[in-house]
Scaffold this active site. Structure first.
Site, short mmCIF file in Angstrom:
data_model
loop_
_atom_site.label_atom_id
_atom_site.label_comp_id
_atom_site.label_asym_id
_atom_site.label_seq_id
_atom_site.Cartn_x
_atom_site.Cartn_y
_atom_site.Cartn_z
N SER A 147 -0.50 -2.56 4.64
CA SER A 147 1.04 -2.79 4.59
C SER A 147 1.17 -4.50 5.05
O SER A 147 -0.07 -4.98 5.70
CB SER A 147 1.53 -1.74 5.60
OG SER A 147 1.81 -0.38 5.21
N1 SAH Z 1 -2.02 2.65 7.01
C1 SAH Z 1 -2.73 1.98 5.37
C2 SAH Z 1 -1.79 1.88 4.89
C3 SAH Z 1 -1.78 2.37 3.73
S1 SAH Z 1 -0.56 2.97 2.34
C4 SAH Z 1 -3.11 0.53 6.05
O1 SAH Z 1 -3.11 0.06 6.89
O2 SAH Z 1 -3.76 0.21 5.36
C5 SAH Z 1 0.01 4.80 3.05
C6 SAH Z 1 -1.73 5.88 2.15
O3 SAH Z 1 -0.95 6.86 2.48
C7 SAH Z 1 -2.36 5.42 1.34
O4 SAH Z 1 -4.04 5.17 1.42
C8 SAH Z 1 -2.44 6.85 0.73
O5 SAH Z 1 -3.54 7.79 -0.28
C9 SAH Z 1 -1.98 7.77 1.75
N2 SAH Z 1 -0.99 8.72 1.65
C10 SAH Z 1 -0.05 9.42 0.98
N3 SAH Z 1 -0.03 10.29 0.70
C11 SAH Z 1 -0.32 11.35 1.47
C12 SAH Z 1 -0.46 12.17 2.09
N4 SAH Z 1 -0.24 13.24 2.05
N5 SAH Z 1 -1.84 12.83 3.01
C13 SAH Z 1 -2.61 11.83 4.28
N6 SAH Z 1 -2.31 10.56 3.24
C14 SAH Z 1 -1.23 9.86 1.88
#
Ligand code: SAH
Length: 223
Positions: free
Chosen positions: A70
């Site tokens: 993000s």
């Molecule tokens: N907080 C992260 C943002 C990553 S993007 C950072 O700082 O890098 C969002 C993430 O949510 C992705 O890695 C995706 O795989 C995960 N995600 C999406 N749906 C999900 C679910 N149902 N359960 C767990 N993770 C999920």
């Protein structure tokens, strides 16, 4: 965090990081503790080397598997909303570990952080980075976070870094009385929502905050 990890190469210079923090302030981030932690966290460690020179730009960046780290502004904003709304937070649940960057910010501000990720290789890399940074107050789980972390009890704070079309009941169920959930919601158009569980009942107060752009919350897990 040891100074070697922080120094790295030139791009991690204090000046580069200070510039990012100034941008966050200009955009309205006001929590000093959040700004301090973001200023001291080496975001370049959460990216593949080819992209690490862009780590201190205020932009979302790819981390593989179609996912993104993000934008720093949104990490700061969600963290400050969570801390501001929750009162004293001793334990927080994050849905969507991704690179582990948001996790690492939370882990420096809150005694215990639990984080769920559905893509195993992302979780593995995040685990290694958190270890490198010496952040030991984090537990990671490979699971579909739409159901929360069912056997972990109730949380005063939950944050989701992936956007469902509507708020999953599993996350509402895992909020303690007066607990807060910060979550992007929507498909083509998404808004950040702040949801507070009012007292012991199943009553929730929802505030719709700013427009945002997150990857979708998907169901199931991948290896
Ligand atoms: N907080 C992260 C943002 C990553 S993007 C950072 O700082 O890098 C969002 C993430 O949510 C992705 O890695 C995706 O795989 C995960 N995600 C999406 N749906 C999900 C679910 N149902 N359960 C767990 N993770 C999920």
């Amino acid at each position: 965090m040891n100074s070697l990890t922080l120094e790295g190469i030139g791009m991690t210079s204090k000046r580069t990081r200070d510039r990012l923090i100034q941008r966050l302030i200009d955009q309205g981030v006001s929590s000093q503790e959040v700004l301090d932690v973001m200023g001291n966290t080496p975001r370049h460690l959460f990216l593949d080397e080819a992209l690490s020179h862009r780590a201190y730009e205020d932009t979302a960046l790819p981390i593989g598997y179609g996912q993104t780290l993000s934008q720093p502004y949104i990490v700061a904003r969600m963290t400050e909303i969570l801390l501001g709304a929750a009162g004293k937070l001793d334990r927080v649940l994050e849905v969507g570990t991704g690179s582990g960057y948001q996790t690492s910010i939370l882990a420096q501000l809150i005694p215990e952080v639990l984080s769920v990720e559905r893509i195993k290789p992302l979780q593995d890399k995040a685990r290694e980075r958190l270890r490198t940074l010496g952040l030991r107050n984090v537990q990671l789980k490979h699971a579909d976070g739409g159901f929360g972390w069912p056997d972990a009890g109730l949380f005063n704070g939950i944050i989701s870094t992936a956007a469902p079309r509507s708020v999953p009941q599993g996350l509402l169920d895992q909020l303690a009385p007066n607990g807060v959930l910060v979550i992007p919601v929507g498909a083509d158009e998404q808004h950040l929502q702040l949801i507070v569980r009012e007292g012991e009942d199943d009553k929730f107060r929802t505030q719709i905050l700013e427009p945002v752009r997150f990857v979708p919350l998907l169901s199931g897990v991948t290896r």
